[in-house]
Write a protein that holds these residues in place. Sequence first.
Motif, PDB file in Angstrom:
ATOM      1  N   ARG A 360       4.182   2.717  10.053  1.00 42.63           N
ATOM      2  CA  ARG A 360       4.534   1.601   9.170  1.00 42.63           C
ATOM      3  C   ARG A 360       3.503   1.498   8.053  1.00 42.63           C
ATOM      4  NH1 ARG A 360       9.667  -0.432  10.188  1.00 42.63           N
ATOM      5  NH2 ARG A 360       9.950  -0.989  12.388  1.00 42.63           N
ATOM      6  N   GLU A 361       3.977   1.137   6.854  1.00 46.69           N
ATOM      7  CA  GLU A 361       3.063   0.910   5.742  1.00 46.69           C
ATOM      8  C   GLU A 361       3.039  -0.581   5.410  1.00 46.69           C
ATOM      9  OE1 GLU A 361       1.929   2.576   1.295  1.00 46.69           O
ATOM     10  OE2 GLU A 361       3.905   3.022   2.143  1.00 46.69           O
ATOM     11  N   PHE A 362       1.835  -1.120   5.287  1.00 45.16           N
ATOM     12  CA  PHE A 362       1.646  -2.536   4.988  1.00 45.16           C
ATOM     13  C   PHE A 362       0.928  -2.691   3.653  1.00 45.16           C
ATOM     14  CE2 PHE A 362       1.904  -2.050   9.577  1.00 45.16           C
ATOM     15  CZ  PHE A 362       2.824  -3.023   9.927  1.00 45.16           C
ATOM     16  N   PHE A 363       1.091  -3.891   3.062  1.00 42.41           N
ATOM     17  CA  PHE A 363       0.504  -4.169   1.765  1.00 42.41           C
ATOM     18  C   PHE A 363      -0.264  -5.478   1.803  1.00 42.41           C
ATOM     19  CE2 PHE A 363       4.541  -1.903   1.167  1.00 42.41           C
ATOM     20  CZ  PHE A 363       4.065  -0.735   0.575  1.00 42.41           C
ATOM     21  N   SER A 364      -1.191  -5.635   0.874  1.00 49.92           N
ATOM     22  CA  SER A 364      -1.895  -6.912   0.728  1.00 49.92           C
ATOM     23  C   SER A 364      -1.017  -7.816  -0.140  1.00 49.92           C
ATOM     24  CB  SER A 364      -3.282  -6.685   0.134  1.00 49.92           C
ATOM     25  OG  SER A 364      -3.202  -5.970  -1.087  1.00 49.92           O
ATOM     26  N   TYR A 365      -1.599  -8.498  -1.142  1.00 46.79           N
ATOM     27  CA  TYR A 365      -0.735  -9.308  -1.998  1.00 46.79           C
ATOM     28  C   TYR A 365       0.191  -8.374  -2.775  1.00 46.79           C
ATOM     29  CZ  TYR A 365       1.135 -12.650  -5.228  1.00 46.79           C
ATOM     30  OH  TYR A 365       2.006 -13.442  -5.930  1.00 46.79           O
ATOM     31  N   SER A 366       1.490  -8.655  -2.736  1.00 47.96           N
ATOM     32  CA  SER A 366       2.457  -7.777  -3.396  1.00 47.96           C
ATOM     33  C   SER A 366       3.781  -8.505  -3.560  1.00 47.96           C
ATOM     34  CB  SER A 366       2.681  -6.509  -2.566  1.00 47.96           C
ATOM     35  OG  SER A 366       3.651  -5.671  -3.169  1.00 47.96           O
ATOM     36  N   ALA A 367       4.556  -8.071  -4.559  1.00 51.26           N
ATOM     37  CA  ALA A 367       5.950  -8.496  -4.657  1.00 51.26           C
ATOM     38  C   ALA A 367       6.749  -7.722  -3.620  1.00 51.26           C
ATOM     39  CB  ALA A 367       6.491  -8.248  -6.049  1.00 51.26           C
ATOM     40  N   ARG A 368       7.563  -8.445  -2.856  1.00 53.65           N
ATOM     41  CA  ARG A 368       8.402  -7.836  -1.825  1.00 53.65           C
ATOM     42  C   ARG A 368       9.842  -8.289  -2.017  1.00 53.65           C
ATOM     43  NH1 ARG A 368       3.362  -9.007   0.282  1.00 53.65           N
ATOM     44  NH2 ARG A 368       2.507  -7.549   1.812  1.00 53.65           N
ATOM     45  N   GLY A 369      10.778  -7.433  -1.669  1.00 55.21           N
ATOM     46  CA  GLY A 369      12.186  -7.785  -1.749  1.00 55.21           C
ATOM     47  C   GLY A 369      12.994  -6.888  -0.840  1.00 55.21           C
ATOM     48  N   PRO A 370      14.282  -7.163  -0.686  1.00 58.16           N
ATOM     49  CA  PRO A 370      15.127  -6.304   0.146  1.00 58.16           C
ATOM     50  C   PRO A 370      15.043  -4.842  -0.284  1.00 58.16           C
ATOM     51  CG  PRO A 370      16.288  -8.320  -0.392  1.00 58.16           C
ATOM     52  CD  PRO A 370      15.030  -8.325  -1.209  1.00 58.16           C
ATOM     53  N   GLY A 371      14.495  -4.003   0.581  1.00 57.49           N
ATOM     54  CA  GLY A 371      14.367  -2.587   0.300  1.00 57.49           C
ATOM     55  C   GLY A 371      13.269  -2.233  -0.677  1.00 57.49           C
ATOM     56  N   ASP A 372      12.495  -3.201  -1.125  1.00 55.65           N
ATOM     57  CA  ASP A 372      11.476  -2.981  -2.144  1.00 55.65           C
ATOM     58  C   ASP A 372      10.120  -3.447  -1.614  1.00 55.65           C
ATOM     59  OD1 ASP A 372      10.090  -2.549  -4.460  1.00 55.65           O
ATOM     60  OD2 ASP A 372      11.094  -4.103  -5.624  1.00 55.65           O
ATOM     61  N   ARG A 373       9.310  -2.516  -1.157  1.00 54.63           N
ATOM     62  CA  ARG A 373       7.996  -2.811  -0.568  1.00 54.63           C
ATOM     63  C   ARG A 373       8.099  -3.795   0.600  1.00 54.63           C
ATOM     64  NH1 ARG A 373       3.597  -0.858  -3.455  1.00 54.63           N
ATOM     65  NH2 ARG A 373       2.139  -2.485  -2.851  1.00 54.63           N
ATOM     66  N   ASP A 374       9.193  -3.692   1.319  1.00 57.07           N
ATOM     67  CA  ASP A 374       9.362  -4.521   2.513  1.00 57.07           C
ATOM     68  C   ASP A 374       8.478  -3.959   3.612  1.00 57.07           C
ATOM     69  OD1 ASP A 374      10.186  -6.081   4.623  1.00 57.07           O
ATOM     70  OD2 ASP A 374      12.157  -5.114   4.810  1.00 57.07           O
ATOM     71  N   ASP A 375       7.507  -4.750   4.055  1.00 59.95           N
ATOM     72  CA  ASP A 375       6.605  -4.305   5.124  1.00 59.95           C
ATOM     73  C   ASP A 375       6.650  -5.240   6.321  1.00 59.95           C
ATOM     74  OD1 ASP A 375       5.308  -6.515   4.103  1.00 59.95           O
ATOM     75  OD2 ASP A 375       3.340  -5.553   3.905  1.00 59.95           O
ATOM     76  N   GLY A 376       7.748  -5.986   6.444  1.00 57.46           N
ATOM     77  CA  GLY A 376       7.888  -6.899   7.574  1.00 57.46           C
ATOM     78  C   GLY A 376       7.250  -8.252   7.363  1.00 57.46           C
ATOM     79  N   THR A 377       6.729  -8.516   6.156  1.00 55.76           N
ATOM     80  CA  THR A 377       6.055  -9.786   5.873  1.00 55.76           C
ATOM     81  C   THR A 377       7.048 -10.803   5.339  1.00 55.76           C
ATOM     82  OG1 THR A 377       3.975  -8.645   5.392  1.00 55.76           O
ATOM     83  CG2 THR A 377       4.220 -10.889   4.540  1.00 55.76           C
ATOM     84  N   ILE A 378       7.187 -11.908   6.027  1.00 55.30           N
ATOM     85  CA  ILE A 378       8.103 -12.983   5.656  1.00 55.30           C
ATOM     86  C   ILE A 378       7.303 -14.090   4.979  1.00 55.30           C
ATOM     87  CG2 ILE A 378       9.679 -14.757   6.542  1.00 55.30           C
ATOM     88  CD1 ILE A 378      10.241 -12.835   8.912  1.00 55.30           C
ATOM     89  N   ALA A 379       7.815 -14.593   3.858  1.00 53.09           N
ATOM     90  CA  ALA A 379       7.167 -15.690   3.131  1.00 53.09           C
ATOM     91  C   ALA A 379       8.062 -16.921   3.223  1.00 53.09           C
ATOM     92  CB  ALA A 379       6.945 -15.307   1.675  1.00 53.09           C
ATOM     93  N   PRO A 380       7.625 -17.976   3.892  1.00 58.51           N
ATOM     94  CA  PRO A 380       8.477 -19.172   4.018  1.00 58.51           C
ATOM     95  C   PRO A 380       8.940 -19.740   2.685  1.00 58.51           C
ATOM     96  CG  PRO A 380       6.693 -19.284   5.616  1.00 58.51           C
ATOM     97  CD  PRO A 380       6.415 -18.086   4.737  1.00 58.51           C
ATOM     98  N   THR A 381       8.129 -19.582   1.624  1.00 55.85           N
ATOM     99  CA  THR A 381       8.559 -20.109   0.330  1.00 55.85           C
ATOM    100  C   THR A 381       9.825 -19.442  -0.177  1.00 55.85           C
ATOM    101  OG1 THR A 381       7.815 -20.606  -1.919  1.00 55.85           O
ATOM    102  CG2 THR A 381       7.154 -18.479  -1.028  1.00 55.85           C
ATOM    103  N   ALA A 382      10.087 -18.214   0.229  1.00 57.90           N
ATOM    104  CA  ALA A 382      11.276 -17.504  -0.250  1.00 57.90           C
ATOM    105  C   ALA A 382      12.536 -18.289   0.106  1.00 57.90           C
ATOM    106  CB  ALA A 382      11.326 -16.103   0.340  1.00 57.90           C
ATOM    107  N   ALA A 383      12.628 -18.741   1.336  1.00 55.84           N
ATOM    108  CA  ALA A 383      13.775 -19.555   1.742  1.00 55.84           C
ATOM    109  C   ALA A 383      13.611 -20.995   1.297  1.00 55.84           C
ATOM    110  CB  ALA A 383      13.961 -19.486   3.250  1.00 55.84           C
ATOM    111  N   ALA A 384      12.448 -21.591   1.569  1.00 57.20           N
ATOM    112  CA  ALA A 384      12.273 -23.024   1.325  1.00 57.20           C
ATOM    113  C   ALA A 384      12.485 -23.387  -0.137  1.00 57.20           C
ATOM    114  CB  ALA A 384      10.887 -23.465   1.788  1.00 57.20           C
ATOM    115  N   SER A 385      12.036 -22.533  -1.057  1.00 56.86           N
ATOM    116  CA  SER A 385      12.187 -22.821  -2.487  1.00 56.86           C
ATOM    117  C   SER A 385      13.579 -22.475  -2.998  1.00 56.86           C
ATOM    118  CB  SER A 385      11.132 -22.050  -3.284  1.00 56.86           C
ATOM    119  OG  SER A 385       9.829 -22.441  -2.903  1.00 56.86           O
ATOM    120  N   SER A 386      14.446 -22.009  -2.116  1.00 52.99           N
ATOM    121  CA  SER A 386      15.835 -21.705  -2.468  1.00 52.99           C
ATOM    122  C   SER A 386      16.787 -22.789  -1.985  1.00 52.99           C
ATOM    123  CB  SER A 386      16.254 -20.360  -1.861  1.00 52.99           C
ATOM    124  OG  SER A 386      15.448 -19.301  -2.335  1.00 52.99           O
TER     125      SER A 386
END
Length: 492
Positions: A360-386
């Motif tokens: 598995r490849e992981f990242f520090s601070y990064s833009a993540r999206g479906p299929g784009d640098r997805d490393d299993g990191t979930i950000a609650p703001t993604a849903a909550a701010s939607s």
Amino acid sequence: MNRRNFLMRTTAGAAALAVGVPVGAVALEAAAAQQGTGAVNGTQRRPLRLDREISELQERTFRWFEKVTDRRTGLTPDRWPSPSFSSIAAVGFALTCWPIGVERRWMSRDEARERTLITVRYFHSLPQGPEPTGTAGHKGFFYHFLDMETGNRYRTNELSTVDTALLIAGMLFAARYFDRDHPDEVEIRSRVQALYERVEWDWAVVRDNRITMGWHPESGFIPSDWHVYNEGMLVLLLAIGSPTHPVSVNVWHEWAASYDESWTDQWGSWHLNFAPIFGHQYSHMYIDFRGIQDAWMRGQTAQLGEYLDYFENSRRAVYAQQKYGHDNPGQWAGYSSETWGLTACDGPGDFKQTINGVEREFFSYSARGPGDRDDGTIAPTAAASSIAFAPEIVVPCIKAMKSRFGPGIYTEWGFLDSFNPTLTQRDGSLQHGKILDGVGWVADDYLGIDQGPIVGMTENHRSDFIWRYMRGEPHIRKALEMAGFTGGWLNA
């Protein structure tokens, strides 16, 4: 990584059925909103009575801004509790929070007015100029990050057009809200207008009909422009509507001419895609795109045979995120139709590690999206701010995250920035956060640019609060009309 050229393809109907959404529901709900019924995305008329857990999350996140924003200057740190510089976008979000606090009775109008005036006075007084040190900005723009003590440029970061836009938007909202004859409110309006008027948007057009993303005094303009669908709509509209340094409306037409690069039906209905969901949130926090369309959206509505505007587009992007969590093509732990959300956020670090026989490849601070640098990191703001776009799937997501991961990710100040249930042990060091039993990796900070939209978009969902005031901002209205938007509240 080129996060702006991320394109995907699949079948919309199958995607909708997979997560239990009736085919055609999107079009029917958008049509209801267009007809002015007050129904938006299956919710009743506003103001709404929020679910208790959502109301609590909004208040806890508001209290974070109240705690960390400097009372002497109005500077909000980029992150906390780690020592940090100030993010000017986070300052714009803090300014947006104070009127919400008044309306929710979390803060008095007197205190909100005082905090706002301190901030706008401070920014009005900060030095501007082309020098690489000793200034906070140039040509009316501000540097992305400012030193928390001096207010000047932090190290060698860029003069940022989008972060300046978010700062100015927060100021304009505050100026609309503080509309009384009290001398401090009169001063707020005057200084905000002066700050907006001194931004030389036309200086930032360095390539034909494109606004640059930024500038460095050491090397000049950044080679990237606001082009291809992303969070930049607010930049373009503030620039077009500027009362002193407007840019040609052709910047909007040039922007929209690139939409074919982002048009996709991967993970759901056809929509303009920007992989990290913040691109579908930031401009929408301040501009009510419900029921208004530019020429491109009118064309797509005719072609699809179903109503589409930028609000509906963001709603579809939220459903695409949920569908991606449901399908979980990367087989990450914790992903489901109830636990999802990818955006720019903190991550454990930049490293590879084998987990259960899979590298598995992981990242520090990064833009993540479906299929784009997805490393299993979930950000609650993604849903909550939607929540304003799709409360019917966001509310269950927030509840599921809290129920499953509890105080490991949810605290006195709301959600920590991010978590990764796949990374339950680390062979080496971590760049951020820690690993908790029963949770996995968890960030140790809250980020201002992720906290702010939770407060603002929850209030838009509840009461149209920011949208209602900003519909009266004459320069934004003028820009929308110049860009060809018609319908909805613009025709009222």
